[in-house]
Design an enzyme around this catalytic site. Structure first.
Site, PDB file in Angstrom:
ATOM      1  N   GLU A  36       1.032  -1.060  -0.301  1.00  0.00           N
ATOM      2  CA  GLU A  36      -0.372  -0.017   0.425  1.00  0.00           C
ATOM      3  C   GLU A  36       0.986   1.670  -0.310  1.00  0.00           C
ATOM      4  O   GLU A  36       0.612   2.071  -0.500  1.00  0.00           O
ATOM      5  CB  GLU A  36      -0.814   0.291   0.712  1.00  0.00           C
ATOM      6  CG  GLU A  36      -2.429  -1.588   1.222  1.00  0.00           C
ATOM      7  CD  GLU A  36      -2.929  -1.152   0.184  1.00  0.00           C
ATOM      8  OE1 GLU A  36      -3.150   0.306  -0.827  1.00  0.00           O
ATOM      9  OE2 GLU A  36      -3.526  -1.784  -1.011  1.00  0.00           O
ATOM     10  N   TYR A 117      -6.618   6.621   4.125  1.00  0.00           N
ATOM     11  CA  TYR A 117      -6.687   5.625   3.577  1.00  0.00           C
ATOM     12  C   TYR A 117      -6.025   3.925   3.812  1.00  0.00           C
ATOM     13  O   TYR A 117      -6.544   2.566   3.592  1.00  0.00           O
ATOM     14  CB  TYR A 117      -6.330   5.900   1.801  1.00  0.00           C
ATOM     15  CG  TYR A 117      -6.539   5.372   1.141  1.00  0.00           C
ATOM     16  CD1 TYR A 117      -7.046   4.445  -0.190  1.00  0.00           C
ATOM     17  CD2 TYR A 117      -5.046   4.684   0.197  1.00  0.00           C
ATOM     18  CE1 TYR A 117      -7.231   3.517  -0.152  1.00  0.00           C
ATOM     19  CE2 TYR A 117      -4.655   3.201  -0.378  1.00  0.00           C
ATOM     20  CZ  TYR A 117      -5.735   2.633  -0.741  1.00  0.00           C
ATOM     21  OH  TYR A 117      -5.753   1.805  -1.575  1.00  0.00           O
ATOM     22  N   ASP A 135      -9.029   5.824  -1.947  1.00  0.00           N
ATOM     23  CA  ASP A 135      -8.379   6.809  -2.333  1.00  0.00           C
ATOM     24  C   ASP A 135      -9.133   7.780  -4.141  1.00  0.00           C
ATOM     25  O   ASP A 135     -11.072   6.882  -4.146  1.00  0.00           O
ATOM     26  CB  ASP A 135      -7.327   5.386  -3.112  1.00  0.00           C
ATOM     27  CG  ASP A 135      -7.827   4.378  -4.285  1.00  0.00           C
ATOM     28  OD1 ASP A 135      -8.948   4.106  -4.493  1.00  0.00           O
ATOM     29  OD2 ASP A 135      -7.012   4.024  -4.627  1.00  0.00           O
TER      30      ASP A 135
END
Ligand code: SF4
Length: 334
Positions: A36, A117, A135
């Site tokens: 991520e 996020y 996102d």
């Protein structure tokens, strides 16, 4: 709007159409976290080769916490936004202090470099916690599904979409659902020319019903990127190239090595242009010309690095691209 139908259709579509990506299928929060962070502001195709290499080198938080900074930056070089690598190391140290990867949203969100996020993505994918991960891709899909007509960056649009996302996220499979929505945004509900005929929620999408899929999300008054021209010099001597290192306190790319610009080495005689390329950083488009140059004396603050040893130091992306032009491997835009 029937959230249960949208949820089911998106999950079914994901089961059939998801891309086979190296970070898919793992529940290990460390691996999910690394993917991520790498994916922030970086395209999937660019991340794939880095992800496996990085994990082979730093397979757990202990290895990452103990890595010398130069080694860490060299492993990250090319991905850009280097504060991400430094924050990863700070967070790895914190994970060791905590005795393991945190398992609740507030503690995950508390790790350096982790925003709303990323915390929601890790919490949902690794621990099945029901948090919606929003996102840019997801915001675009949701704004079209609901035909949101406020500017996508306004507080009201964000609040409305956040509320809708919280209701929509699947309570039993929040991780799969978040990934499915991101995948839909990345592969079908594209910024330009969305592929509505292949979309699993075309019948539920208000923007499509109104014929506004190409107009949404609304972005008012987006400023154009600034254009900056600059030159980088390749000064070689006996198999070495002249470079300088950004100081530790530098706002950008601290610790990275750069090629000189003509203004930094006024005594250099600048010769032929080798190539040119473009490079974008945040909202600035650089048009970079790479030129050969020569020098009699080594200027203060500059060092000679063996061309064979360049891979051992963290080189900025522009320096890398310029040197690749030299060997004819770089992507030339001219
Ligand atoms: Fe996006 Fe088109 Fe699907 Fe609507 S129908 S969510 S605009 S791809």
């Amino acid at each position: 709007m029937n959230t249960a139908t949208i949820r089911r259709r998106i999950l079914d579509w994901f089961a059939e159409h998801k891309r086979d990506l190296p970070w898919r299928g793992t529940r290990d929060p460390y691996r999910i976290w690394i993917s991520e962070i790498m994916l922030q502001q970086t395209r999937v195709a660019a991340v794939i080769p880095y992800y496996e290499r990085f994990l082979a080198r730093f397979p757990d938080p202990a290895a990452l916490a103990a890595a010398p900074e130069q080694e860490l930056l060299a492993a990250w070089a090319g991905l850009g936004y280097y504060s991400r690598a430094r924050n990863l190391q700070k967070a790895a140290k914190k994970i060791l202090e905590l005795g393991g990867f945190p398992r609740d949203y507030p503690s995950i969100r508390d790790l350096p470099g982790v925003g709303d996020y990323t915390a929601a993505a890790i919490a949902s994918i690794a621990f099945d916690l029901r948090f919606a991960a929003l996102d840019g891709n997801v915001m675009r899909v949701l704004s079209r599904l609901t035909a949101q007509v406020a500017d996508i960056r306004s507080a009201i649009a964000r609040q409305t979409l956040r509320g809708f996302a919280d209701r929509l996220v699947d309570p039993r499979r929040p991780g799969d659902f978040n990934q499915a929505l991101m995948e839909l945004g990345a592969t079908v509900c594209l910024p330009r020319n969305p592929k509505c005929s292949s979309c699993p929620v075309v019948r539920q999408c208000l923007a499509h019903q109104l014929g506004k899929q190409n107009e949404l999300p609304l972005k008012l008054g987006v400023a154009g990127a600034e254009k900056v021209a600059k030159r980088l010099l390749v000064i070689e001597k006996k198999g070495k190239v002249l470079a300088w290192q950004r100081p530790a306190g530098s706002r950008r790319l601290a610790g990275f090595w750069e090629l000189p610009e003509p203004e930094q080495v006024p005594a250099a005689s600048v010769g032929a242009r080798i190539a040119g390329f473009r490079h974008t950083i945040v909202n600035t488009n650089y048009a970079i010309e790479v030129c050969r140059a020569s020098l009699v004396r080594t200027p203060k603050g500059f060092y000679w690095i063996g061309t064979k040893n360049l891979h051992e130091v963290p080189l900025s992306t522009t320096a890398k691209k310029a040197l690749a032009c030299l060997s004819g491997q770089g992507a030339r835009n001219d």
